[in-house]
Each structure stands twice: as structure tokens, then as C-alpha cells.
Design a protein around this motif. Structure first.
Motif, mmCIF file in Angstrom:
data_model
loop_
_atom_site.group_PDB
_atom_site.id
_atom_site.type_symbol
_atom_site.label_atom_id
_atom_site.label_comp_id
_atom_site.label_asym_id
_atom_site.label_seq_id
_atom_site.Cartn_x
_atom_site.Cartn_y
_atom_site.Cartn_z
ATOM 1 N N GLY A 213 -7.208 -10.270 -22.576
ATOM 2 C CA GLY A 213 -6.320 -10.948 -23.568
ATOM 3 C C GLY A 213 -5.701 -12.190 -22.990
ATOM 4 N N SER A 214 -5.491 -12.257 -21.491
ATOM 5 C CA SER A 214 -5.276 -13.524 -21.037
ATOM 6 C C SER A 214 -6.005 -14.613 -21.000
ATOM 7 N N VAL A 215 -7.311 -14.177 -20.900
ATOM 8 C CA VAL A 215 -8.333 -15.172 -20.907
ATOM 9 C C VAL A 215 -8.627 -15.679 -22.447
ATOM 10 N N TYR A 216 -8.292 -14.830 -23.343
ATOM 11 C CA TYR A 216 -8.471 -15.220 -24.964
ATOM 12 C C TYR A 216 -7.263 -16.133 -25.115
ATOM 13 N N ASP A 217 -6.022 -15.967 -24.517
ATOM 14 C CA ASP A 217 -4.877 -16.776 -24.901
ATOM 15 C C ASP A 217 -5.037 -18.097 -24.254
ATOM 16 N N ASN A 218 -5.361 -18.146 -22.682
ATOM 17 C CA ASN A 218 -5.815 -19.369 -22.369
ATOM 18 C C ASN A 218 -6.725 -20.125 -23.082
ATOM 19 N N ALA A 219 -7.706 -19.610 -23.506
ATOM 20 C CA ALA A 219 -8.968 -20.276 -24.326
ATOM 21 C C ALA A 219 -8.293 -20.977 -25.479
ATOM 22 N N VAL A 220 -7.205 -20.021 -26.032
ATOM 23 C CA VAL A 220 -6.783 -20.651 -27.469
ATOM 24 C C VAL A 220 -5.841 -21.835 -27.178
ATOM 25 N N GLU A 221 -5.032 -21.847 -25.942
ATOM 26 C CA GLU A 221 -4.102 -22.842 -25.566
ATOM 27 C C GLU A 221 -4.988 -24.060 -25.064
ATOM 28 N N ASN A 222 -6.257 -23.742 -24.582
ATOM 29 C CA ASN A 222 -6.841 -25.065 -24.219
ATOM 30 C C ASN A 222 -7.647 -25.506 -25.317
ATOM 31 N N PHE A 223 -8.115 -24.756 -26.257
ATOM 32 C CA PHE A 223 -8.514 -25.173 -27.317
ATOM 33 C C PHE A 223 -7.511 -26.143 -28.224
ATOM 34 N N ASN A 224 -6.563 -25.708 -28.323
ATOM 35 C CA ASN A 224 -5.461 -26.451 -28.985
ATOM 36 C C ASN A 224 -5.200 -27.795 -28.298
ATOM 37 N N LYS A 225 -5.176 -27.754 -27.111
ATOM 38 C CA LYS A 225 -4.919 -29.102 -26.376
ATOM 39 C C LYS A 225 -6.031 -29.916 -26.511
ATOM 40 N N THR A 226 -7.215 -29.295 -26.586
ATOM 41 C CA THR A 226 -8.610 -30.159 -26.643
ATOM 42 C C THR A 226 -8.722 -30.862 -28.032
ATOM 43 N N GLU A 227 -8.341 -30.010 -29.096
ATOM 44 C CA GLU A 227 -8.384 -30.322 -30.321
ATOM 45 C C GLU A 227 -7.293 -31.478 -30.515
ATOM 46 N N SER A 228 -6.127 -31.511 -30.079
ATOM 47 C CA SER A 228 -5.270 -32.524 -29.958
ATOM 48 C C SER A 228 -5.633 -33.879 -29.744
ATOM 49 N N ARG A 229 -6.389 -33.779 -28.347
ATOM 50 C CA ARG A 229 -6.861 -34.865 -27.692
ATOM 51 C C ARG A 229 -8.164 -35.339 -28.361
ATOM 52 N N TYR A 230 -9.018 -34.386 -29.001
ATOM 53 C CA TYR A 230 -10.315 -34.825 -29.829
ATOM 54 C C TYR A 230 -9.760 -35.592 -31.161
ATOM 55 N N LYS A 231 -8.645 -35.294 -31.691
ATOM 56 C CA LYS A 231 -8.191 -36.044 -33.004
ATOM 57 C C LYS A 231 -7.835 -37.239 -32.777
ATOM 58 N N VAL A 232 -7.266 -37.453 -31.221
ATOM 59 C CA VAL A 232 -6.932 -38.997 -31.131
ATOM 60 C C VAL A 232 -7.826 -39.675 -30.089
ATOM 61 N N GLN A 233 -9.066 -39.147 -30.285
ATOM 62 C CA GLN A 233 -10.200 -39.449 -29.605
ATOM 63 C C GLN A 233 -9.899 -39.818 -27.956
ATOM 64 N N LYS A 234 -9.140 -38.956 -27.445
ATOM 65 C CA LYS A 234 -9.431 -38.850 -25.706
ATOM 66 C C LYS A 234 -10.153 -37.878 -25.474
ATOM 67 N N ALA A 235 -10.741 -37.043 -26.051
ATOM 68 C CA ALA A 235 -11.757 -35.894 -25.772
ATOM 69 C C ALA A 235 -13.108 -36.192 -26.644
ATOM 70 N N SER A 236 -13.966 -35.869 -25.741
ATOM 71 C CA SER A 236 -15.291 -36.157 -26.484
ATOM 72 C C SER A 236 -15.731 -34.828 -27.371
ATOM 73 N N GLU A 237 -16.710 -34.999 -28.031
ATOM 74 C CA GLU A 237 -17.019 -33.754 -28.956
ATOM 75 C C GLU A 237 -17.743 -32.725 -28.269
ATOM 76 N N LEU A 238 -18.123 -33.114 -26.938
ATOM 77 C CA LEU A 238 -18.709 -32.030 -26.065
ATOM 78 C C LEU A 238 -17.584 -31.330 -25.535
ATOM 79 N N GLU A 239 -16.657 -31.644 -25.048
ATOM 80 C CA GLU A 239 -15.565 -31.002 -24.801
ATOM 81 C C GLU A 239 -14.753 -30.018 -25.929
ATOM 82 N N TYR A 240 -14.754 -30.781 -26.967
ATOM 83 C CA TYR A 240 -14.287 -30.058 -28.163
ATOM 84 C C TYR A 240 -15.082 -28.906 -28.537
ATOM 85 N N THR A 241 -16.439 -28.865 -28.414
ATOM 86 C CA THR A 241 -17.535 -27.957 -28.870
ATOM 87 C C THR A 241 -17.096 -26.644 -27.497
ATOM 88 N N ARG A 242 -17.168 -27.196 -26.579
ATOM 89 C CA ARG A 242 -17.015 -26.207 -25.192
ATOM 90 C C ARG A 242 -15.526 -25.431 -25.248
#
Length: 493
Positions: A213-242
Motif C-alpha cells: 500500500g505504501s508503494v502504491y501511495d508513493n507511485a501515485v504521488e510520484n505520478f502526480n508530480k511527474t504529470e504536473s512536470r509533464y504538463k509544463v514540459q519539464k518532464a519527458s514523455e518517457l518519465e510520464y509513461t514510467r
């Protein structure tokens, strides 16, 4: 991916709401509570207690042989053909003379005396002439004897006075009760071990669920951060997909962990002997037992098999065989018993019960039985029991050796897992620190998502290894306590 996260959130919310609704009916159990319930509800324990009760009845049945055995009997016999009695042959039969020839010799002196009186006095005494009776049959037909109806009622009693075999069998019956009690204790020890291991397995499943459950929570939190960075083009599509892949990979692990918790609780309820539909939950964590690992392993270093149930059962069986040999030797001794009988008899040709003449018959006696020859049966029975006793002694030696090896294995397992826990505890601290550093670096763009996932994987493995070490230690400890005969009931009195 946005559809995945809200979907899981809905499932979790439904699960939490269901849990909140059923919270009032959920029974919270500690390990001690689970053991107490199992001791009163487990089927194996109930069967063992009933076996003790059965042995007690068998012992009382053996003691009843010391008391007089009293029986009442009654019989009725209807004669179909009477028995015929023959008084002897006719006078003309060869070598016979019948009744006349038998009595002739008796009356000869009387006839001689009467003839002398007649000669001296001149008085003539006329001879006796029997009346002529028409005979229905010749003397060869015999005389029918007996009555048509025969009644017999009586009471008989017998009691052993001297019987060494019987006395020895009473001792064997007492040893059978002791063996049943020890088997019941063995069932309790085994049940306690099963409950402990099932309880520890449920704790391990719950901690694994917490880790995933902690792994899932961290994965969701990291996804939210990556998604925010991806929207402002600070993260690549590869990172977003990962990041999306990490969330999707964490979901099955959570489901599998939840299923493991449910199965572990079912197993716990099964060994406890309660209804499988009963809603229960366990209290505590494996970390509660980590602080006592060092003390537990040193408490069991100087072990003994004096309270091991298997060894005690073998010792009782050896005593039983020794008593059996003595009982078989006592078969050479005489036995003495007392008997008593009282009966009433009546024989008639009609059914006028009020006019029956009852004839009593009674006796008191002693019966002595001296064994002389039995074809060698008693001798070979003794030899057979001695061989069986020798086999049991070899079995005892081998069992003791195997138990000592098993105890050494359990102690070695406990020591190994204690060391594993110490190292994994340090590994968890380092993995948490590494993950925090990597997460902060990732937030400022100095680390990649791959580095963060690697740190998460190391942290997950360290936490699972830590919980697994404590679980393995406690399972080995439970088996060791069963081996040395540590009784939960005796410890909690």
C-alpha cells in the motif's frame, strides 16, 4: 491513466465504507485471545478430552470386576415326550431274574424262619397270593417318569477372591488413562502451535499489505508530480509513461496482498474452530515480537525433553508393556473365587399356579483353578511382549535423537533470522534515507524517475525482509515450544 487512479479510489472508498459499516461487528483478537478461544472451540481438543472421558469409563469398568457379579435366571420347560425308565429284565431272561430274582435272596432267611415255626407248632400259614391284575403292557415297556411342566427360578453370584491377573489389569487401566491425558496434552500443544503460526502468518500478510500500500501511495504521488512536470514540459514523455507504469504495477500487488490477508484470517479461524463467516481482525504487529528475539533464543538454549509429549507417551507405553508382561506371568498362578446359587423348582402336569409345590435348592462354594498346561501359549505371550518392549526402547532412542536434531535446527533458524532482522533493520533505515534523498533530488530535477523507482524497490525489499525475518523467527519459536512441551495452559494459570 487518469481513469486508473479514480477507479482505484472508488474501489478503496467502497472498501473503507464497508469496513466502517462492519466495524461494530468485527471481533478484535490478540494472540492470547485466539489461543483461549481455540482451547475451548477446537475440534481436536474436544476429541482428546472425550478420549480421556472414555478411558476413565473403561477404568471404572475394569474395577467393577472386583465386585460380586450377581445374575438372576428363570426358565420354563414343556415336556413333549417323557423319559422312560426300565427296572430290569424278566425272570426268564438269560443272566437275569429281574426284580424277583433280586429280592429272592433277601427273603430266603425269612422264609426259612417261618417254615421252622410251622413245623414246631403245626400251624399252617397260607402263602400270600397276589391279586390278578390285567397288565396293559409287558415289563419290557418301562415306566414313564417326570412331569409335563418344569419351572426354574434362581439367583447366582460369583466373586474373585485371589486373582493376580485381575489386579494387574487394574494398573494397566490406570496407565491407559494417563496415556489418554498425555495425548490430549499433545493435541493442545499442536493446536497452540497451529494457532500461533496462523496468527503470525496473518500479521505478515497485513504488514505486506501495508508495504505494498505504501508503494502504491508513493507511485501515485510520484505520478502526480511527474504529470504536473509533464504538463509544463519539464518532464519527458518517457518519465510520464514510467510513472503510469509504476502505478499500474503497484495495483495487482495490493490486490494480492489483500487476498493474502483474507486467506490468512480464514486459516486462523479454521484452526481456532470458530465459524468461517465470523468477522475477525487481529491486533498487533510483528514488530511487537522483535524486541524479545534475543531473550527468547537464550531462554531455550538449555533445552530438555522431559516435557516432550512424544517422549512421555513412549514412557507410558513402556510402563504399560512392563505391566502387561507381569500380568502374563501371573497367568501361571492359581485363582480362587467364591460362588453362591439359590433356585426354586416346580414340576406339574397342569397350570394351577396356586397349587404348585416349589422346591428350593441352594449352595455356597469355592472354586480353585490351577493352570497346568496350555500348549506353551502363556510362555510365548510373554516372549512376544518382551520383544515388543525391546522394539519400543529402540524407537524411544531414535525418537530422542530425531527430536534433538529438530531442536537444534529450530534454534539455528531462530539465530539466523535474528541476525537477518538486525541487518534488515539497518537496511530499512538506509533504504528510507536513500529514498528520501532520491525523492527530493527528483523533485528538483537532479534525479530521474528510474532512480526513484530503484530506491522504492530497495525500500520495499528491505521492509519485506525485515517482516519475514521476524515471522520466520516466531514460527520456529512456536515449533520449538511445542517440541520441548511448553504448555500455554500451564503458563497462564
Amino acid at each position: 491513466m487518469k481513469k486508473i487512479i479514480p477507479g482505484l479510489a472508488v474501489i478503496c472508498s467502497v472498501f473503507l465504507s464497508f469496513s466502517a459499516g462492519a466495524q461494530e461487528k468485527t471481533v478484535k483478537l490478540t494472540l492470547e485471545d485466539a489461543l483461549k478461544i481455540a482451547l475451548s472451540e477446537n475440534v481436536s481438543v474436544k476429541v482428546a478430552d472425550m478420549e480421556i472421558e472414555r478411558s476413565e469409563y473403561a477404568k471404572k469398568g475394569t474395577y467393577s470386576s472386583l465386585f460380586p457379579q450377581i445374575n438372576a435366571s428363570g426358565s420354563y420347560q414343556r415336556t413333549i415326550k417323557k423319559q422312560v425308565m426300565y427296572m430290569g429284565g424278566g425272570d426268564d431272561e438269560e443272566g437275569g431274574g429281574g426284580m424277583a430274582s433280586m429280592f429272592a435272596g433277601i427273603f430266603d432267611p425269612i422264609y426259612y424262619y417261618i417254615n421252622g415255626i410251622m413245623q414246631e407248632t403245626g400251624v399252617v400259614i397260607p402263602p400270600y397270593v397276589p391279586p390278578v391284575v390285567e397288565q396293559e403292557s409287558s415289563s419290557d415297556d418301562g415306566i414313564a417318569v417326570g412331569r409335563l411342566n418344569t419351572y426354574n427360578f434362581g439367583v447366582s453370584a460369583s466373586m474373585p477372591l485371589v486373582n493376580a491377573q485381575l489386579w494387574q489389569s487394574l494398573k494397566i487401566s490406570g496407565q491407559s488413562v494417563d496415556l489418554a491425558v498425555e495425548k490430549a496434552r499433545s493435541s493442545r500443544l499442536e493446536m497452540v502451535t497451529q494457532v500461533k503460526q496462523a496468527f503470525y502468518a496473518a500479521l505478515l500478510a497485513k504488514e505486506a499489505l501495508g508495504v505494498y500500500g505504501s508503494v502504491y501511495d508513493n507511485a501515485v504521488e510520484n505520478f502526480n508530480k511527474t504529470e504536473s512536470r509533464y504538463k509544463v514540459q519539464k518532464a519527458s514523455e518517457l518519465e510520464y509513461t514510467r510513472a503510469k507504469t509504476a502505478v499500474a504495477s503497484a495495483i495487482p500487488n495490493v490486490y494480492n496482498a489483500e487476498g493474502s490477508v483474507i486467506l490468512a484470517l480464514w486459516q486462523l479461524k479454521a484452526v481456532m474452530g470458530v465459524d468461517l463467516d465470523m468477522d475477525v481482525d487481529i491486533v498487533g504487529s510483528l514488530g511487537d515480537y522483535a524486541d524479545t528475539m534475543f531473550r527468547d533464543i537464550h531462554e531455550n538454549e538449555d533445552f530438555t525433553l522431559d516435557y516432550n509429549s512424544t517422549m512421555r507417551q513412549l514412557a507410558i507405553q513402556a510402563e504399560q508393556l512392563a505391566s502387561t508382561i507381569r500380568m502374563q506371568k501371573y497367568a501361571y498362578l492359581p485363582t480362587l473365587s467364591a460362588t453362591f446359587s439359590y433356585s426354586m423348582n416346580a414340576m406339574t402336569n397342569d397350570f394351577k399356579f396356586s397349587e404348585y409345590k416349589w422346591t428350593p435348592y441352594s449352595f455356597v462354594g469355592l472354586s480353585l483353578s490351577i493352570p497346568i498346561f496350555s500348549g506353551g501359549k502363556r510362555y510365548h505371550d510373554i516372549k512376544q511382549s518382551k520383544v515388543q518392549l525391546a522394539e519400543l526402547d529402540l524407537q524411544r532412542v531414535n525418537t530422542e535423537r530425531q527430536l534433538k536434531i529438530a531442536i537444534r535446527q529450530y534454534l539455528n533458524t531462530m539465530e539466523t533470522n535474528m541476525k537477518s532482522y538486525s541487518s534488515s533493520e539497518e537496511a530499512v533505515k538506509l533504504a528510507e534515507k536513500a529514498y528520501d534523498i532520491t525523492a527530493k533530488s527528483y523533485n528538483v530535477g537532479k534525479s530521474t524517475l528510474t532512480d526513484l523507482n530503484d530506491s522504492q524497490l530497495q525500500l520495499t525489499q528491505a521492509r519485506l525482509a525485515q517482516s519475514q525475518a521476524v515471522y520466520n523467527f516466531m514460527v520456529a519459536k512456536a515449533s520449538l515450544e511445542q517440541m520441548i512441551g511448553k504448555d500455554f495452559v500451564a503458563d497462564n494459570r
